[in-house]
Motif scaffolding. Sequence first.
Motif, mmCIF file in Angstrom:
data_model
loop_
_atom_site.group_PDB
_atom_site.id
_atom_site.type_symbol
_atom_site.label_atom_id
_atom_site.label_comp_id
_atom_site.label_asym_id
_atom_site.label_seq_id
_atom_site.Cartn_x
_atom_site.Cartn_y
_atom_site.Cartn_z
ATOM 1 N N SER A 225 21.150 97.674 35.147
ATOM 2 C CA SER A 225 20.256 97.196 34.093
ATOM 3 C C SER A 225 20.848 95.957 33.429
ATOM 4 C CB SER A 225 20.026 98.300 33.055
ATOM 5 O OG SER A 225 21.269 98.805 32.583
ATOM 6 N N PHE A 226 20.108 95.369 32.501
ATOM 7 C CA PHE A 226 20.638 94.243 31.712
ATOM 8 C C PHE A 226 20.276 94.471 30.253
ATOM 9 C CE2 PHE A 226 16.480 92.787 33.371
ATOM 10 C CZ PHE A 226 15.817 92.501 32.181
ATOM 11 N N ASN A 227 20.939 93.766 29.376
ATOM 12 C CA ASN A 227 20.737 93.967 27.933
ATOM 13 C C ASN A 227 20.019 92.765 27.330
ATOM 14 O OD1 ASN A 227 21.392 93.754 25.002
ATOM 15 N ND2 ASN A 227 22.442 95.687 25.393
ATOM 16 N N PRO A 228 18.819 92.956 26.760
ATOM 17 C CA PRO A 228 18.047 91.835 26.213
ATOM 18 C C PRO A 228 18.353 91.528 24.743
ATOM 19 C CG PRO A 228 16.670 93.774 26.237
ATOM 20 C CD PRO A 228 18.024 94.203 26.748
ATOM 21 N N GLY A 229 19.555 91.899 24.282
ATOM 22 C CA GLY A 229 19.953 91.568 22.915
ATOM 23 C C GLY A 229 20.434 90.141 22.776
ATOM 24 N N VAL A 230 20.753 89.520 23.907
ATOM 25 C CA VAL A 230 21.108 88.098 23.955
ATOM 26 C C VAL A 230 20.299 87.496 25.099
ATOM 27 C CG1 VAL A 230 22.945 86.405 24.344
ATOM 28 C CG2 VAL A 230 23.440 88.508 23.068
ATOM 29 N N ILE A 231 19.462 86.518 24.775
ATOM 30 C CA ILE A 231 18.585 85.913 25.784
ATOM 31 C C ILE A 231 18.674 84.393 25.683
ATOM 32 C CG2 ILE A 231 16.221 85.746 26.681
ATOM 33 C CD1 ILE A 231 15.531 88.289 25.097
ATOM 34 N N VAL A 232 18.809 83.743 26.828
ATOM 35 C CA VAL A 232 18.604 82.294 26.898
ATOM 36 C C VAL A 232 17.298 82.118 27.674
ATOM 37 C CG1 VAL A 232 19.516 80.065 27.637
ATOM 38 C CG2 VAL A 232 21.098 81.880 26.921
ATOM 39 N N ALA A 233 16.283 81.548 27.023
ATOM 40 C CA ALA A 233 14.934 81.536 27.602
ATOM 41 C C ALA A 233 14.412 80.128 27.824
ATOM 42 C CB ALA A 233 13.975 82.296 26.699
ATOM 43 N N ASN A 234 13.682 79.952 28.934
ATOM 44 C CA ASN A 234 12.988 78.706 29.250
ATOM 45 C C ASN A 234 11.515 78.901 28.880
ATOM 46 O OD1 ASN A 234 11.274 76.903 30.806
ATOM 47 N ND2 ASN A 234 13.092 76.308 31.936
ATOM 48 N N MET A 235 11.079 78.203 27.834
ATOM 49 C CA MET A 235 9.728 78.421 27.314
ATOM 50 C C MET A 235 8.629 77.969 28.279
ATOM 51 S SD MET A 235 9.864 79.946 24.332
ATOM 52 C CE MET A 235 10.895 80.980 25.360
ATOM 53 N N THR A 236 8.896 76.912 29.051
ATOM 54 C CA THR A 236 7.884 76.432 30.005
ATOM 55 C C THR A 236 7.609 77.490 31.058
ATOM 56 O OG1 THR A 236 8.615 74.156 29.644
ATOM 57 C CG2 THR A 236 7.292 74.569 31.613
ATOM 58 N N GLU A 237 8.680 78.059 31.629
ATOM 59 C CA GLU A 237 8.530 79.106 32.648
ATOM 60 C C GLU A 237 7.914 80.365 32.035
ATOM 61 O OE1 GLU A 237 8.687 79.484 35.827
ATOM 62 O OE2 GLU A 237 9.368 77.470 36.300
ATOM 63 N N TRP A 238 8.336 80.696 30.826
ATOM 64 C CA TRP A 238 7.827 81.897 30.145
ATOM 65 C C TRP A 238 6.303 81.823 30.025
ATOM 66 C CZ3 TRP A 238 11.450 85.409 27.523
ATOM 67 C CH2 TRP A 238 10.826 86.462 26.847
ATOM 68 N N LYS A 239 5.822 80.649 29.579
ATOM 69 C CA LYS A 239 4.371 80.481 29.420
ATOM 70 C C LYS A 239 3.672 80.427 30.782
ATOM 71 C CE LYS A 239 5.215 77.168 26.327
ATOM 72 N NZ LYS A 239 5.098 76.109 25.301
ATOM 73 N N HIS A 240 4.271 79.699 31.720
ATOM 74 C CA HIS A 240 3.682 79.544 33.049
ATOM 75 C C HIS A 240 3.509 80.906 33.737
ATOM 76 C CE1 HIS A 240 2.792 77.929 36.997
ATOM 77 N NE2 HIS A 240 3.827 78.575 37.504
ATOM 78 N N GLN A 241 4.509 81.769 33.587
ATOM 79 C CA GLN A 241 4.465 83.089 34.230
ATOM 80 C C GLN A 241 3.755 84.142 33.372
ATOM 81 O OE1 GLN A 241 8.306 84.358 35.799
ATOM 82 N NE2 GLN A 241 8.927 82.241 36.103
ATOM 83 N N ARG A 242 3.298 83.720 32.192
ATOM 84 C CA ARG A 242 2.590 84.641 31.280
ATOM 85 C C ARG A 242 3.430 85.907 31.025
ATOM 86 N NH1 ARG A 242 -2.851 83.574 30.759
ATOM 87 N NH2 ARG A 242 -3.425 85.781 30.724
ATOM 88 N N ILE A 243 4.702 85.691 30.713
ATOM 89 C CA ILE A 243 5.642 86.790 30.511
ATOM 90 C C ILE A 243 5.175 87.713 29.382
ATOM 91 C CG2 ILE A 243 7.998 87.392 29.798
ATOM 92 C CD1 ILE A 243 7.953 86.282 32.621
ATOM 93 N N THR A 244 4.719 87.133 28.284
ATOM 94 C CA THR A 244 4.280 87.955 27.145
ATOM 95 C C THR A 244 3.155 88.902 27.569
ATOM 96 O OG1 THR A 244 4.957 86.285 25.532
ATOM 97 C CG2 THR A 244 3.296 87.886 24.806
ATOM 98 N N LYS A 245 2.194 88.397 28.333
ATOM 99 C CA LYS A 245 1.080 89.239 28.799
ATOM 100 C C LYS A 245 1.583 90.360 29.706
ATOM 101 C CE LYS A 245 -2.586 87.401 26.903
ATOM 102 N NZ LYS A 245 -3.246 88.183 25.839
#
Length: 350
Positions: A225-245
């Motif tokens: 597993s991995f721990n999401p308490g520390v995240i380095v995020a790319n906002m362009t990819e996040w939106k493109h992949q619709r991660i929130t949805k």
Amino acid sequence: ILPFASVNQILLLLLVLTVCAILYNKVHNVPSSLKNETVDLESPEEMEEEIPIVICAAAGRMGAAIAAISSIYSNSEVNILFYVVGLKNSIPHIRKWIENSKLKEIKYKIVEFNPMVLKGKIRQDASRPELLQPLNFVRFYLPLLIQKHEKVIYLDDDVIVQGDIQELYETKLAPGHAAAFSDDCDLPSTHEMVRSVGMQNTYMGFLDYRKQAIRDLGISPSTCSFNPGVIVANMTEWKHQRITKQLEKWMQRNVEENLYSSTLGGGVATSPMLIVFYGKHSTINPMWHIRHLGWSPDTRYSEHFLQDAKLLHWNGRYKPWDYPSVHTDLWENWFIPDPSGKFKLTRPES
């Protein structure tokens, strides 16, 4: 006497030459002030990068956010913009704390998180009610909170930073990856801690493999597993992949099918991320996320190991502002007392 047609040609030629001369002067005689503005806009000094850091300030544990911000600000040389996220009723408290302490020098924005976005997406779990706090899900909605940045750091509030945050910000994300996390199998010293307190560091500890929807994912239960308490995020990819949805989809499925709430990890916010980012995330340098400091009031890391760590995370029940807890001295180095007196440390003598 020139023919009439020749006169017209000469006049046309003179007109063209006049227009060309006017245009030449307009292009080359630019006012010096405008020229200087153009140079300034392209100057590297003017384009210095600003590192955006998202951190939540929850009622009852605001001292955690303050200590985290204090440690980052004190140990970093770069320009930082803190996005301090809170619920409406707690925002005046965190603003007053920042503005009436040495943190008044930081650059920050207060962002209000509307818990209504979570309506119908969280399954109630009486065993760990603290995991259902709305701010635990802020990390799902990063592009909605942060508009102008390409790359963002998200940190849980129960961390302190001992290195320059620019190192973490420069974490390389592979093409097509929207985020980088720390794998739970990355450091031998943390394996010891995991074994000693009976923690889970595989997908089996977070997802209920008795459920068909989980088995259909084709993810081995022994996957680290991995721990999401520390995240380095790319906002362009996040939106493109619709991660929130995608994350919201798995939250809703859990409400309907109970896919992970009651399992060992209790990872209400972790489990959807494990599913959505499976095989599609980059990794953070292990020393930038030394965790499990809050899993036991007795088990400790060596002091030498902790001195070398860049970031310490008290994930688990035993927080450094409460009692009992371990390595509280390292955390208290960065804590700034609440000017209003509302937030107090819990210590044995108190």
